[in-house]
Design an enzyme around this catalytic site. Structure first.
Site, mmCIF file in Angstrom:
data_model
loop_
_atom_site.group_PDB
_atom_site.id
_atom_site.type_symbol
_atom_site.label_atom_id
_atom_site.label_comp_id
_atom_site.label_asym_id
_atom_site.label_seq_id
_atom_site.Cartn_x
_atom_site.Cartn_y
_atom_site.Cartn_z
ATOM 1 N N THR A 1 -6.388 18.840 -0.164
ATOM 2 C CA THR A 1 -5.945 17.934 -1.236
ATOM 3 C C THR A 1 -7.073 17.755 -2.236
ATOM 4 O OG1 THR A 1 -4.439 16.795 0.259
ATOM 5 C CG2 THR A 1 -5.083 15.599 -1.728
ATOM 6 N N TYR B 1 -9.218 16.330 3.787
ATOM 7 C CA TYR B 1 -10.019 15.659 2.766
ATOM 8 C C TYR B 1 -11.434 16.139 2.981
ATOM 9 C CZ TYR B 1 -6.562 12.425 0.865
ATOM 10 O OH TYR B 1 -5.490 11.883 0.219
ATOM 11 N N SER C 1 -2.423 14.292 8.148
ATOM 12 C CA SER C 1 -3.509 13.885 7.250
ATOM 13 C C SER C 1 -4.859 13.860 7.962
ATOM 14 C CB SER C 1 -3.193 12.487 6.711
ATOM 15 O OG SER C 1 -4.321 11.911 6.108
ATOM 16 N N HIS D 1 0.498 13.174 -5.975
ATOM 17 C CA HIS D 1 0.157 12.259 -4.883
ATOM 18 C C HIS D 1 1.118 11.057 -4.862
ATOM 19 C CE1 HIS D 1 -3.371 11.813 -2.054
ATOM 20 N NE2 HIS D 1 -2.823 10.630 -1.896
ATOM 21 N N TYR E 1 0.835 -1.209 0.000
ATOM 22 C CA TYR E 1 0.000 0.000 0.000
ATOM 23 C C TYR E 1 0.870 1.260 0.000
ATOM 24 C CZ TYR E 1 -3.302 3.524 1.589
ATOM 25 O OH TYR E 1 -4.056 4.663 1.675
ATOM 26 N N ASP F 1 5.851 18.160 -4.183
ATOM 27 C CA ASP F 1 6.247 16.829 -3.709
ATOM 28 C C ASP F 1 6.066 15.817 -4.822
ATOM 29 O OD1 ASP F 1 3.659 15.659 -3.708
ATOM 30 O OD2 ASP F 1 3.429 15.806 -1.537
ATOM 31 N N SER F 2 6.404 14.580 -4.514
ATOM 32 C CA SER F 2 6.357 13.419 -5.416
ATOM 33 C C SER F 2 7.708 13.197 -6.086
ATOM 34 C CB SER F 2 5.246 13.546 -6.477
ATOM 35 O OG SER F 2 3.986 13.705 -5.847
ATOM 36 N N LYS G 1 -3.243 21.257 -2.519
ATOM 37 C CA LYS G 1 -2.273 20.195 -2.839
ATOM 38 C C LYS G 1 -2.806 19.344 -3.979
ATOM 39 C CE LYS G 1 0.095 16.224 -0.689
ATOM 40 N NZ LYS G 1 -0.655 15.017 -1.019
ATOM 41 N N GLN H 1 -3.968 18.686 6.826
ATOM 42 C CA GLN H 1 -4.428 18.367 5.462
ATOM 43 C C GLN H 1 -5.885 17.938 5.511
ATOM 44 O OE1 GLN H 1 -4.771 14.722 4.404
ATOM 45 N NE2 GLN H 1 -5.883 15.493 2.603
HETATM 46 C C1 LIG Z 1 0.953 5.656 2.302
HETATM 47 C C2 LIG Z 1 0.622 7.025 1.788
HETATM 48 C C3 LIG Z 1 -0.512 7.684 2.271
HETATM 49 C C4 LIG Z 1 -0.811 8.972 1.826
HETATM 50 N N1 LIG Z 1 -1.873 9.631 2.388
HETATM 51 C C5 LIG Z 1 -2.124 10.906 2.026
HETATM 52 C C6 LIG Z 1 -3.136 11.642 2.666
HETATM 53 O O1 LIG Z 1 -3.791 11.164 3.582
HETATM 54 N N2 LIG Z 1 -3.371 12.902 2.238
HETATM 55 C C7 LIG Z 1 -2.657 13.478 1.214
HETATM 56 O O2 LIG Z 1 -2.915 14.629 0.850
HETATM 57 N N3 LIG Z 1 -1.656 12.807 0.612
HETATM 58 C C8 LIG Z 1 -1.377 11.542 1.004
HETATM 59 N N4 LIG Z 1 -0.331 10.882 0.417
HETATM 60 C C9 LIG Z 1 0.487 11.559 -0.614
HETATM 61 C C10 LIG Z 1 1.658 12.327 0.035
HETATM 62 O O3 LIG Z 1 1.204 13.450 0.745
HETATM 63 C C11 LIG Z 1 2.646 12.836 -1.002
HETATM 64 O O4 LIG Z 1 1.962 13.591 -1.982
HETATM 65 C C12 LIG Z 1 3.473 11.765 -1.682
HETATM 66 O O5 LIG Z 1 3.752 10.673 -0.853
HETATM 67 C C13 LIG Z 1 4.779 12.416 -2.133
HETATM 68 O O6 LIG Z 1 5.507 11.594 -2.893
HETATM 69 P P1 LIG Z 1 6.782 10.739 -2.364
HETATM 70 O O7 LIG Z 1 6.224 9.640 -1.532
HETATM 71 O O8 LIG Z 1 7.327 10.301 -3.678
HETATM 72 O O9 LIG Z 1 7.718 11.657 -1.610
HETATM 73 C C14 LIG Z 1 0.004 9.591 0.852
HETATM 74 C C15 LIG Z 1 1.152 8.939 0.394
HETATM 75 C C16 LIG Z 1 1.475 7.677 0.850
HETATM 76 C C17 LIG Z 1 2.738 7.022 0.362
HETATM 77 O O1 LIG Z 2 -3.463 6.359 0.161
HETATM 78 C C1 LIG Z 2 -3.432 7.546 -0.156
HETATM 79 O O2 LIG Z 2 -2.571 7.995 -0.925
HETATM 80 C C2 LIG Z 2 -4.422 8.465 0.351
HETATM 81 O O3 LIG Z 2 -4.192 9.625 0.246
HETATM 82 C C3 LIG Z 2 -5.694 8.056 0.928
HETATM 83 C C4 LIG Z 2 -6.842 8.400 0.290
HETATM 84 C C5 LIG Z 2 -8.044 8.028 0.812
HETATM 85 C C6 LIG Z 2 -8.139 7.303 1.947
HETATM 86 C C7 LIG Z 2 -7.003 6.970 2.592
HETATM 87 C C8 LIG Z 2 -5.774 7.366 2.088
#
Ligand SMILES: Cc1cc2nc3c(=O)[nH]c(=O)nc-3n(C[C@H](O)[C@H](O)[C@H](O)COP(=O)(O)O)c2cc1C
Ligand SMILES: O=C(O)C(=O)c1ccccc1
Length: 379
Positions: free
Chosen positions: A174, A148, A124, A277, A42, A308-309, A253, A146
């Site tokens: 986001t 949702y 988050s 993301h 995941y 980011d990313s 975002k 952040q």
């Molecule tokens: C396991 C996981 C959960 C994430 N959950 C959220 C989240 O709850 N809200 C959100 O805006 N982005 C979420 N993201 C995206 C991160 O904020 C971010 O944009 C991304 O991980 C950046 O890329 P990188 O992992 O390559 O550094 C999630 C990313 C991962 C890996």
């Molecule tokens: O997994 C994710 O990247 C994420 O941002 C997310 C979105 C919805 C529910 C839980 C996590």
């Protein structure tokens, strides 16, 4: 950090006998051994065929820095200013949901590690600990929330109010997760952490959410989170309403198109995070670093621009700044540090990242972040 400090900590690293992974691929492979398989899948994976996940890093590698020397970088300054506050490093921690997947201390460990480096932590909506628990674990440190957007908008406003009450410094909306991306790894593993309740802390501590439930058993809670969190109707009217409801800066975002950056500014948004993301939402879309220059041109310094990313190294920070970002965010690297060593693991990742960033800025010839924005890049 001055050059002498860098040298001291380098020498400490070299004489230290402990083996903590130094770079991203070593962190990822070490983390894969301590996180259960489906949870690791995941965290690691991207949407679809993972092409966007791949180009998030390979597009950085295509760019080369053309360094300048003889520039006296002995007193280099890596600090940035965002919304009237100064932070010592040009990076923040991205919001990552359900951090208990990586370590039982989850956000409590991460917020304390971030605080020890004065790095802002973005919490988050679907965190494993609530806003109140996180703020109690690390009072006074820099935290952003952040959001949702919830289908029941009163839940959104309630969470924003709670973040404001708890002293959070900004709201990050986001916009790229109005539905869940097509994630093959999770389908293969039949894995939905949201359904398992990993992301419920902010909901079960929210009066407006609880009052909206027909009953408060676990199944009703999870069902209500699922119906609230995905909101395909999200549009600019929600953004304008959110701006009216909070006195905190609002950052969007997930912007990748310059026209959306233009609309964000017209809506009175205070900052933009260029992000796909981490390649998790839509495969086949542009990498953040490729999207950045056109957005930077549109924004033209009017509001802070973050990215980011795919940030994995200090040189990636230099490249993002050179293409117009004011700061960057780290995602998976700190999650792997958390899995490997809780708070201490995140601190180690941040220490190494901070040092590599300082060295990369200085060896590019940049004495500060303003100068980093003028570093020459070549394809
Ligand atoms: C396991 C996981 C959960 C994430 N959950 C959220 C989240 O709850 N809200 C959100 O805006 N982005 C979420 N993201 C995206 C991160 O904020 C971010 O944009 C991304 O991980 C950046 O890329 P990188 O992992 O390559 O550094 C999630 C990313 C991962 C890996
Ligand atoms: O997994 C994710 O990247 C994420 O941002 C997310 C979105 C919805 C529910 C839980 C996590």
């Amino acid at each position: 950090m001055t050059i002498n400090n860098i040298e001291d900590s380098f020498i400490q690293q070299i004489v230290s006998s402990e083996a903590f992974p130094l770079n991203f691929s070593d962190l990822e492979s070490a983390a894969s051994k301590v996180i259960p398989k489906a949870a690791f899948g995941y965290i690691r994976s991207g949407a679809g065929g993972e092409e966007t996940l791949r180009i998030n890093t390979t597009d950085f590698n295509k760019l080369s820095i053309v360094p300048r020397y003889l520039n006296d970088v002995s007193a280099a300054d890596t600090s940035i200013e965002l919304f009237g506050r100064t932070y010592p490093q040009p990076f923040l921690l991205s919001p990552v949901g359900m951090l208990k997947l990586a370590h039982e201390d989850a956000e409590l460990a991460v917020v304390k590690a971030a605080a020890s480096h004065q790095v802002p932590f973005i919490q988050s909506t679907v965190s494993s600990f609530s806003i109140e628990e996180v703020s109690k674990a690390s009072p006074g440190s820099s935290k952003w929330f952040q959001l949702y957007w919830s289908n029941n908008e009163n839940i959104s406003y309630s969470m924003v109010n709670r973040a404001e009450e708890a002293g959070y410094e900004a709201i990050v909306l986001t916009v790229d997760t109005i539905m869940l991306g097509w994630r093959e790894e999770d389908i293969r593993n039949s894995f939905s952490p949201l359904k398992e309740g990993y992301g419920k802390a902010n909901y079960i501590n929210d009066k407006v959410f609880l009052n909206s439930l027909p009953s408060q058993d676990d199944d009703s809670v999870i069902q209500a989170i699922l119906t609230n969190i995905f909101h395909p109707a999200l549009n600019w009217k929600h953004v304008e309403e959110l701006k009216k409801r909070t006195s905190l800066p609002v950052v969007i975002k997930g912007i990748l198109h310059p026209e959306d950056a233009k609309l964000a500014i017209e809506a009175g948004i205070d900052g933009i995070i260029v992000s796909n993301h981490g390649g998790r939402q839509m495969d086949g879309i542009v990498s953040s670093i490729e999207a950045l220059p056109r957005i930077a041109k549109e924004v033209n310094g009017r509001i802070p621009l973050l990215l980011d990313s795919g940030i994995r190294r200090g040189s990636d920070v230099v490249k993002a700044l050179a293409l117009g970002a004011d700061a960057v965010l780290l995602g998976r690297p700190y999650v792997y540090g958390l899995a490997l060593g809780g708070q201490e693991g995140v601190e180690k990742v941040l220490t190494n990242f901070k040092q590599e960033t300082s060295v990369s800025l200085a060896l590019s010839g940049a004495v500060n972040i303003k100068a980093a924005k003028k570093v020459t890049l070549t394809l």
